[in-house]
Write a protein that holds these residues in place. Sequence first.
Motif, mmCIF file in Angstrom:
data_model
loop_
_atom_site.group_PDB
_atom_site.id
_atom_site.type_symbol
_atom_site.label_atom_id
_atom_site.label_comp_id
_atom_site.label_asym_id
_atom_site.label_seq_id
_atom_site.Cartn_x
_atom_site.Cartn_y
_atom_site.Cartn_z
ATOM 1 N N THR B 17 0.547 -1.081 0.154
ATOM 2 C CA THR B 17 0.384 -0.095 -0.078
ATOM 3 C C THR B 17 0.973 1.714 0.171
ATOM 4 O OG1 THR B 17 -0.149 -0.470 2.357
ATOM 5 C CG2 THR B 17 -1.889 -1.176 1.054
ATOM 6 N N LYS B 43 -4.645 -3.272 7.016
ATOM 7 C CA LYS B 43 -4.646 -3.194 5.586
ATOM 8 C C LYS B 43 -5.676 -4.290 5.467
ATOM 9 C CE LYS B 43 -3.534 1.214 5.605
ATOM 10 N NZ LYS B 43 -3.120 1.604 4.336
ATOM 11 N N GLN B 46 -8.506 -4.535 1.846
ATOM 12 C CA GLN B 46 -8.672 -4.002 0.609
ATOM 13 C C GLN B 46 -7.946 -3.935 -0.466
ATOM 14 O OE1 GLN B 46 -6.029 -0.154 1.519
ATOM 15 N NE2 GLN B 46 -6.974 0.140 4.037
#
Lengths: 381, 289
Positions: B17, B43, B46
């Motif tokens: 990311t 995260k 995602q």
Amino acid sequence: MKLHEYQAKEIFAEAGIPVPESQLADSVEGVLDAVAEIGYPAAIKAQVHVGGRGKAGGIKIATNEDEAREAADAILGMDLKGYTVDRVLVEQGVDFVDEYYVGVTMDRGEGKPVAMVSTKGGVDIEQVAEEDPEAIAQEHIDPAFGLHPYQARKVVYDAGVPAEYARDVTSILSKLYDLYEDNDASDIEVNPVMITADDDVIAADAVMNIDEDALFRHPDLAEMEEDAYQNDLERKAGEYGFDYVRLSGNTGIIGNGAGLVMTTLDLVDYYGGTPANFLDIGGGAKAERVANALDMVFSDENVDSVVFNIFGGITRGDEVAKGINEALEQFDEIPKPVVVRLAGTNAKEGMEILNTDLVQVEATLAEAVQRAVKNAEEVAQ
Amino acid sequence: MSIFVDDDTRVVVQGITGGEGKFHTQQMLDYGTNVVAGAVPGKGGQEVEGVPVYDTVDQAVEAEDATASVVFVPPAFAGDAIFEALDTDLDLVVAITEGVPTQDMAKVNKRLGEVDTKLLGPNCPGIITPGEAKLGILPGNIFESGNVGLVSRSGTLTYQVVSNLTERGIGQTTAIGIGGDPIIGTSFVDALEAFEADPETDAVVMCGEIGGEDEEQAAKYIAENMDTPVAGFIAGRTAPPGKRMGHAGAIVSGSGTGTAESKISALNDAGVPVGDTPEEVADSIEDFL
């Protein structure tokens, strides 16, 4: 990052390593005040980041006020291998009967820290390592466990430290290893550890270098960092954040990636020129950084010609070209001829942008270097 | 054939990311690499460039059968990220991150001795098997599939030498950047050993630089164990002692160890021609083939 002797000794003293009484001074009066408190004999020691200070005249012993004044006068302000001395450490003189070496460093071949002890201290340990490697006892350390007490004893006994001093030397080594680990040191050493006439064991010098990549977790040490540049150009490079080394030739070199920049230097030499510097703009440099690099090299009065060699991976040729244009368009006349070679990522786009009225373009590394060397010869004439 | 990576390699990107992670994930996908997952704590769930992100490497391996990881995690957390990858039983971990503290790497190095996973880097450009897979930041378009192996401590120098080869129509089996730090995972010897065992690799280029003794060890290995011909290049002939030339590992120490002369003469003694220029390295390879 290198700590000064006085900084390292403060850290050593806090860790319980015995060090001589001392005070820092930056004037002749300061030195005399310090000696008045500490007493004679006293050692007056230049605080600069240079090895072999003693041999170069940066350490003197004073046995009375006249000698102290003379030593302070001689050392303060002196040039020691390119560094100006602005502070001295005034230290209690030690009456010693023997000198040892104790240190911890990273053995990169093994990928492990190594503890080293020698009874041949007081001289350049690298010289001992070369001439009489057997005289340095070594013990590799498992970084997961640290230096076991038995290992500290073992390396001290292996070095042949006499039994009556072994316990104290072992204690210094163990504390040095703890400091090495706790502070992310790259090297830590005491040379010499002095055995005094009274059988005390004292750390008479202190070297402590910190891994710059680990400074983020040692803000206290980062604050101790003091500018130590040999010249204004290195200071400027520090401000711009470039990996830069000044050399003595007249062909300025800018490139991306340490290996390729070194190769460009080597080729300048191979084609009969002399490299003026190593300057790595790093990966992914944007236009401004490129312009700063040109500014750096232009401000070196030794430079007669410049070669800009970029092989883009994460660095993009169009950004480099933009930076070169920006840097050069501000001049009415280009101060020094610049040869550019762009290859790799977006090199084609870069070549389209590049203002070829301002620079000479070559397609290959060999051609670019040869042209820059020729330019340097012509300008120098 | 190739070494370490091919089109069966399934990649998890640690730090997918972040700016670098995201950009190079796209580049790796464009090249045709099987990037099957990302791993970033917090995260999970995602997606980046269509790639599902998990909270841990373990989850990524469980869900997507990842076999290798690429680490784009910032230096302060990179040591931990490499440990996570090593403890997840992957085949290969490629650490791109520059600036990992050396003592963190000493601990990683200790762990490496206990697992079967290979580590490339840190501070390396990665690895590419042209036409099959690219793990890292190398510019894919300069490589061609072929029969020459390449191993190097420097990224951009690798690109230079590869372009000299590709221009002459000489392709590569696999090109590996082992990294410019003092403590790295895969060494020259490890890479040379793999190239020697690869039937498709007919010649090898080895690009070293000043500092350390890896090149000297490689020379010894070549003399004793290799039938595949090797051509060499050593950067830093003009480097002054005591000055670090960019890479943390590229320094000639005060006592004169790590010099270019010592490395060149060790390689020459092992029968390895060392080029004065990258062009001469390509000449030697052309002679071998």
